[in-house]
Design a protein around this motif. Structure first.
Motif, short mmCIF file in Angstrom:
data_model
loop_
_atom_site.label_atom_id
_atom_site.label_comp_id
_atom_site.label_asym_id
_atom_site.label_seq_id
_atom_site.Cartn_x
_atom_site.Cartn_y
_atom_site.Cartn_z
N ALA A 116 3.92 -0.13 -3.42
CA ALA A 116 3.97 1.30 -3.74
C ALA A 116 4.74 2.08 -2.67
CB ALA A 116 2.55 1.86 -3.89
N HIS A 117 4.52 1.74 -1.40
CA HIS A 117 5.23 2.43 -0.32
C HIS A 117 6.73 2.14 -0.37
CE1 HIS A 117 1.52 3.82 1.34
NE2 HIS A 117 1.14 2.67 1.86
N ASP A 122 8.56 5.13 1.55
CA ASP A 122 7.77 5.39 2.76
C ASP A 122 7.67 4.09 3.56
OD1 ASP A 122 6.10 6.33 4.69
OD2 ASP A 122 4.72 7.33 3.29
N TYR A 123 8.73 3.81 4.29
CA TYR A 123 8.88 2.51 4.96
C TYR A 123 7.97 2.35 6.18
CZ TYR A 123 12.82 2.78 1.84
OH TYR A 123 13.60 2.95 0.72
N ASP A 124 7.63 3.43 6.85
CA ASP A 124 6.70 3.33 7.98
C ASP A 124 5.32 2.89 7.50
OD1 ASP A 124 8.61 4.04 9.84
OD2 ASP A 124 8.06 6.16 9.83
N LYS A 125 4.87 3.49 6.40
CA LYS A 125 3.57 3.08 5.83
C LYS A 125 3.64 1.65 5.30
CE LYS A 125 1.66 7.60 4.64
NZ LYS A 125 1.25 8.48 3.55
N ALA A 126 4.76 1.29 4.72
CA ALA A 126 4.92 -0.08 4.21
C ALA A 126 4.80 -1.07 5.37
CB ALA A 126 6.25 -0.24 3.50
N TYR A 128 3.38 -0.63 8.27
CA TYR A 128 2.00 -0.59 8.79
C TYR A 128 1.08 -1.45 7.93
CZ TYR A 128 -2.60 1.09 10.14
OH TYR A 128 -3.90 1.14 10.55
N ASP A 129 1.18 -1.29 6.61
CA ASP A 129 0.31 -2.06 5.72
C ASP A 129 0.64 -3.55 5.74
OD1 ASP A 129 -1.49 -0.13 4.89
OD2 ASP A 129 -0.21 0.56 3.25
N VAL A 130 1.91 -3.90 5.92
CA VAL A 130 2.25 -5.32 6.05
C VAL A 130 1.53 -5.89 7.27
CG1 VAL A 130 4.07 -7.00 6.56
CG2 VAL A 130 4.46 -5.23 4.85
N SER A 131 1.61 -5.18 8.40
CA SER A 131 1.00 -5.67 9.64
C SER A 131 -0.52 -5.70 9.56
CB SER A 131 1.39 -4.78 10.81
OG SER A 131 2.75 -4.90 11.08
N MET A 132 -1.11 -4.62 9.08
CA MET A 132 -2.57 -4.47 9.17
C MET A 132 -3.34 -5.06 8.00
SD MET A 132 -2.60 -3.26 12.10
CE MET A 132 -4.34 -3.01 12.28
N THR A 133 -2.78 -5.03 6.82
CA THR A 133 -3.58 -5.49 5.67
C THR A 133 -3.04 -6.75 5.01
OG1 THR A 133 -2.44 -4.05 4.08
CG2 THR A 133 -4.40 -3.15 5.15
N VAL A 134 -1.78 -7.06 5.22
CA VAL A 134 -1.22 -8.26 4.60
C VAL A 134 -1.21 -9.43 5.59
CG1 VAL A 134 0.81 -9.26 3.45
CG2 VAL A 134 0.13 -6.91 2.96
N GLU A 135 -0.76 -9.17 6.80
CA GLU A 135 -0.62 -10.24 7.79
C GLU A 135 -1.91 -10.51 8.57
OE1 GLU A 135 2.57 -11.51 11.14
OE2 GLU A 135 1.91 -9.42 11.16
N ALA A 136 -2.56 -9.48 9.06
CA ALA A 136 -3.71 -9.63 9.96
C ALA A 136 -4.84 -10.51 9.40
CB ALA A 136 -4.24 -8.26 10.38
N PRO A 137 -5.24 -10.35 8.14
CA PRO A 137 -6.34 -11.20 7.65
C PRO A 137 -6.01 -12.70 7.69
CG PRO A 137 -6.02 -9.35 6.17
CD PRO A 137 -4.87 -9.35 7.13
N THR A 138 -4.77 -13.05 7.44
CA THR A 138 -4.38 -14.46 7.46
C THR A 138 -4.36 -14.99 8.88
OG1 THR A 138 -3.08 -14.09 5.48
CG2 THR A 138 -2.61 -16.09 6.70
N VAL A 139 -3.88 -14.20 9.82
CA VAL A 139 -3.89 -14.60 11.23
C VAL A 139 -5.33 -14.80 11.68
CG1 VAL A 139 -3.36 -13.84 13.58
CG2 VAL A 139 -1.67 -13.53 11.76
N ILE A 174 11.96 -4.46 6.60
CA ILE A 174 11.51 -3.07 6.48
C ILE A 174 11.87 -2.29 7.74
CG2 ILE A 174 9.47 -1.59 6.33
CD1 ILE A 174 8.21 -3.77 4.53
N ASP A 175 11.74 -2.91 8.89
CA ASP A 175 12.06 -2.22 10.16
C ASP A 175 13.52 -1.78 10.22
OD1 ASP A 175 9.50 -2.34 11.11
OD2 ASP A 175 9.84 -4.09 12.39
#
Length: 177
Positions: A116-117, A122-126, A128-139, A174-175
């Motif tokens: 959605a982002h 809204d690339y900053d939110k995208a 952020y969500d990649v880091s915090m909600t997509v990647e972090a749980p797997t790590v 995204i960055d």
């Protein structure tokens, strides 16, 4: 009659050349986007698996990578459920795998938010969500299973590594927006 045939052939040739130039430009865009990832080959393999890739812009490339991430997330979720069932008699393993499953559910919601982002620009939110909600749980899942000295099947390790590599590629893409 002969001149109309020549014009038709000329138009066909111009169309083919234009398609070739556009295709080459999109191939260069895909290579450029994957170049800075830790695993450019994996990134390009993901892009080449999607039939829409040749027509994708930068955001389209990111969304294709996100679809690949999601595909591996589905596999990890299914594998975690299977492992949890097999190790249900081991309380520590069962608890860790349950936490992994919850993390993957969070990541699944995160994939939807990232999509959605990206669509909204809204690339900053995208990111952020990649880091915090997509990647972090797997790590976190991988770390907890390693801490338990849990013997992970090779397919689980493979999908985890591919998932994390594609997530990193997505972040780098995204960055650069």
């Amino acid at each position: 009659m002969e001149s109309s045939s020549i014009i038709a052939k000329l138009l066909l040739l111009i169309t083919l050349v234009t398609i070739s130039v556009i295709s080459k430009a999109n191939e260069e865009l895909m290579m450029q986007q994957c170049h800075n990832s830790d695993n450019p080959t994996l990134c390009l393999r993901c892009l080449s698996s999607d039939p829409t890739a040749p027509k994708a812009d930068q955001v389209g490339v990111a969304r294709i990578i996100l679809r690949c991430v999601n595909s591996h997330l589905i596999t990890l979720t299914n594998n975690t459920s299977t492992l949890a069932w097999k190790h249900r008699t081991s309380p520590k393993a069962a608890s860790a795998l349950k936490q992994c499953g919850l993390g993957y559910a969070t990541a699944k919601r995160g994939v939807g938010k990232v999509e959605a982002h990206l669509i909204a620009g809204d690339y900053d939110k995208a990111a952020y969500d990649v880091s915090m909600t997509v990647e972090a749980p797997t790590v976190s899942c991988r770390a907890s299973l390693v801490t338990l000295n849990f013997n992970l099947p090779s397919s689980f390790r493979y999908h985890t590594e591919v998932y994390l590599a594609l997530t990193q590629a997505l972040l780098r893409i995204i960055d650069r927006f």
